[in-house]
Design a protein around this motif. Structure first.
Motif, short mmCIF file in Angstrom:
data_model
loop_
_atom_site.label_atom_id
_atom_site.label_comp_id
_atom_site.label_asym_id
_atom_site.label_seq_id
_atom_site.Cartn_x
_atom_site.Cartn_y
_atom_site.Cartn_z
N GLY A 25 0.81 -1.21 0.00
CA GLY A 25 0.00 0.00 0.00
C GLY A 25 0.84 1.26 0.00
N PRO A 26 0.20 2.39 -0.24
CA PRO A 26 0.93 3.67 -0.31
C PRO A 26 1.49 4.08 1.05
CG PRO A 26 -1.44 4.04 -0.31
CD PRO A 26 -1.25 2.56 -0.42
N LEU A 27 2.55 4.85 1.00
CA LEU A 27 3.14 5.36 2.23
C LEU A 27 2.24 6.42 2.85
CD1 LEU A 27 6.85 5.83 1.10
CD2 LEU A 27 5.99 4.10 2.70
N SER A 28 2.21 6.49 4.15
CA SER A 28 1.43 7.51 4.85
C SER A 28 2.32 8.16 5.90
CB SER A 28 0.19 6.89 5.52
OG SER A 28 0.59 5.88 6.43
N ALA A 29 1.97 9.37 6.24
CA ALA A 29 2.76 10.10 7.23
C ALA A 29 2.63 9.43 8.59
CB ALA A 29 2.29 11.55 7.30
N PRO A 30 3.72 9.29 9.32
CA PRO A 30 3.65 8.66 10.64
C PRO A 30 2.94 9.57 11.64
CG PRO A 30 5.83 9.58 10.28
CD PRO A 30 5.09 9.71 8.98
N GLU A 31 2.38 8.96 12.66
CA GLU A 31 1.79 9.74 13.73
C GLU A 31 2.90 10.46 14.47
OE1 GLU A 31 -1.36 10.27 14.56
OE2 GLU A 31 -2.04 9.12 12.82
N SER A 32 2.70 11.74 14.73
CA SER A 32 3.73 12.53 15.40
C SER A 32 3.17 13.21 16.63
CB SER A 32 4.29 13.59 14.44
OG SER A 32 4.87 12.98 13.30
N ASP A 33 3.96 13.24 17.68
CA ASP A 33 3.59 13.91 18.92
C ASP A 33 4.36 15.22 19.01
OD1 ASP A 33 2.88 14.73 21.42
OD2 ASP A 33 3.93 13.13 22.49
N PHE A 34 3.64 16.33 18.81
CA PHE A 34 4.29 17.63 18.81
C PHE A 34 4.21 18.33 20.17
CE2 PHE A 34 3.11 17.06 14.29
CZ PHE A 34 4.37 17.20 13.73
N SER A 35 3.78 17.61 21.19
CA SER A 35 3.58 18.26 22.49
C SER A 35 4.87 18.83 23.06
CB SER A 35 2.99 17.27 23.49
OG SER A 35 3.85 16.15 23.68
N VAL A 36 6.00 18.27 22.67
CA VAL A 36 7.28 18.74 23.21
C VAL A 36 7.65 20.13 22.69
CG1 VAL A 36 8.71 17.74 21.38
CG2 VAL A 36 9.68 18.04 23.67
N VAL A 37 7.06 20.55 21.57
CA VAL A 37 7.43 21.83 20.97
C VAL A 37 6.30 22.86 21.04
CG1 VAL A 37 9.19 20.90 19.43
CG2 VAL A 37 6.81 20.94 18.69
N THR A 38 5.30 22.62 21.85
CA THR A 38 4.19 23.56 21.97
C THR A 38 3.56 23.43 23.36
OG1 THR A 38 2.16 24.35 20.91
CG2 THR A 38 2.47 21.96 21.03
N GLY A 39 2.50 24.19 23.59
CA GLY A 39 1.73 24.04 24.82
C GLY A 39 2.46 24.43 26.08
N ARG A 40 3.20 25.54 26.05
CA ARG A 40 3.93 25.97 27.24
C ARG A 40 2.99 26.50 28.33
NH1 ARG A 40 6.98 23.22 24.87
NH2 ARG A 40 9.06 23.80 24.10
N GLY A 41 1.85 27.02 27.94
CA GLY A 41 0.88 27.50 28.93
C GLY A 41 1.22 28.83 29.56
N TRP A 42 2.03 29.65 28.87
CA TRP A 42 2.40 30.95 29.42
C TRP A 42 1.33 31.98 29.13
CZ3 TRP A 42 7.51 30.22 26.38
CH2 TRP A 42 8.35 29.32 27.07
N SER A 43 1.14 32.91 30.05
CA SER A 43 0.24 34.03 29.83
C SER A 43 0.92 35.02 28.88
CB SER A 43 -0.09 34.72 31.15
OG SER A 43 1.08 35.36 31.68
N GLN A 44 0.14 36.00 28.39
CA GLN A 44 0.73 37.00 27.51
C GLN A 44 1.81 37.80 28.23
OE1 GLN A 44 -0.33 36.66 24.51
NE2 GLN A 44 0.98 38.22 23.56
N GLU A 45 1.60 38.06 29.52
CA GLU A 45 2.60 38.78 30.30
C GLU A 45 3.87 37.96 30.45
OE1 GLU A 45 -0.55 38.36 31.18
OE2 GLU A 45 -1.27 40.42 30.83
N GLU A 46 3.73 36.65 30.67
CA GLU A 46 4.90 35.78 30.77
C GLU A 46 5.65 35.71 29.44
OE1 GLU A 46 4.06 32.32 33.99
OE2 GLU A 46 2.63 32.41 32.33
N CYS A 47 4.90 35.64 28.34
CA CYS A 47 5.53 35.60 27.02
C CYS A 47 6.37 36.85 26.79
CB CYS A 47 4.47 35.49 25.93
SG CYS A 47 3.76 33.83 25.73
N LEU A 48 5.82 38.01 27.13
CA LEU A 48 6.54 39.25 26.93
C LEU A 48 7.78 39.31 27.81
CD1 LEU A 48 6.73 41.97 25.54
CD2 LEU A 48 5.19 42.92 27.28
N ALA A 49 7.65 38.88 29.06
CA ALA A 49 8.79 38.91 29.97
C ALA A 49 9.90 37.97 29.49
CB ALA A 49 8.34 38.51 31.38
#
Length: 226
Positions: A17-41
């Motif tokens: 069968g055709p190749l398909s993209a593997p399942e990827s877990d991007f949680s390590v590079v996103t979802g920091r949970g910082w507020s806008q004030e924390e981002c600016l600081a």
């Protein structure tokens, strides 16, 4: 059939069968949970740690902060665009001042020497910034070509405080880079620097020696001593 087409044909006709993209877990590079004030600081802490400067101003008076930067840095000739609101507002505010406004919507071959030898600073807008790395991101346009942020000894960048993302992944996802982006995108994390020569860190070797970021807020931040 070309070699490329032959290879692609074999891949499409695989027995399993055709190749398909593997399942990827991007949680390590996103979802920091910082507020806008924390981002600016975080952004300010990182970019100032590598000799970048941050100036805070309100949307209504940021051009006054720009004028103060120009005076403080001794800028006599400023390169900037015309069409972007940042450039248009700057031109209006500086029209009667002592700083010469240099047009950049010209063929580079016609003013290359002038740009390298006689321009003191370049002013650009930004599309946003990355809190995790203290980086600005710019999409150059004919009105704001990349050279005005890469050639003059001083780069002045205007950033809206609410345009900060937590990580580079968030920028790519939220702004649809996969669906279309310019031929050149710039990530700027401070003035130009290198340690190629005897492993000694030097600034301004391959670009601006100084970077000033004017951060625009919906409300002007309180001035010290006010």
């Amino acid at each position: 059939m070309s070699a490329r087409d032959a290879i692609l044909k074999r891949l499409r006709e695989r027995a399993d069968g055709p190749l398909s993209a593997p399942e990827s877990d991007f949680s390590v590079v996103t979802g920091r949970g910082w507020s806008q004030e924390e981002c600016l600081a975080r952004f300010e802490r990182w970019i100032t740690s590598v000799h970048g400067e941050v100036v805070h101003a309100g949307h209504d008076d940021w051009t006054r902060a720009l004028a103060e930067v120009l005076v403080g840095k001794g800028v006599r000739r400023l390169a900037l665009g015309r069409e972007h609101p940042v450039a248009a507002e700057a031109r209006e505010a500086l029209a009667d001042g002592d700083v010469e406004l240099v047009d950049v919507d010209r063929d580079i071959e016609g003013w290359q020497r002038e740009q390298f030898e006689r321009v003191d600073a370049g002013l650009t807008s930004t599309r946003g910034a990355i809190a995790e790395t203290g980086s600005l991101w710019l999409w150059p346009t004919p009105d704001e070509p990349r050279l005005i942020s890469l050639v003059p000894p001083l780069h002045i960048a205007v950033l809206d405080a609410d345009a900060l993302e937590e990580t580079f992944f968030d920028v790519v996802e939220r702004h649809g880079w996969a669906n279309g982006m310019p031929t050149n995108a710039l990530l700027i994390s401070g003035p130009s620097k290198t340690a190629d020569i005897e492993q000694t860190l030097a600034y301004g070797v391959h670009g601006p020696r100084e970077l000033v970021v004017i951060v625009r807020h919906d409300q002007a931040p309180a001035r010290e001593g006010a």
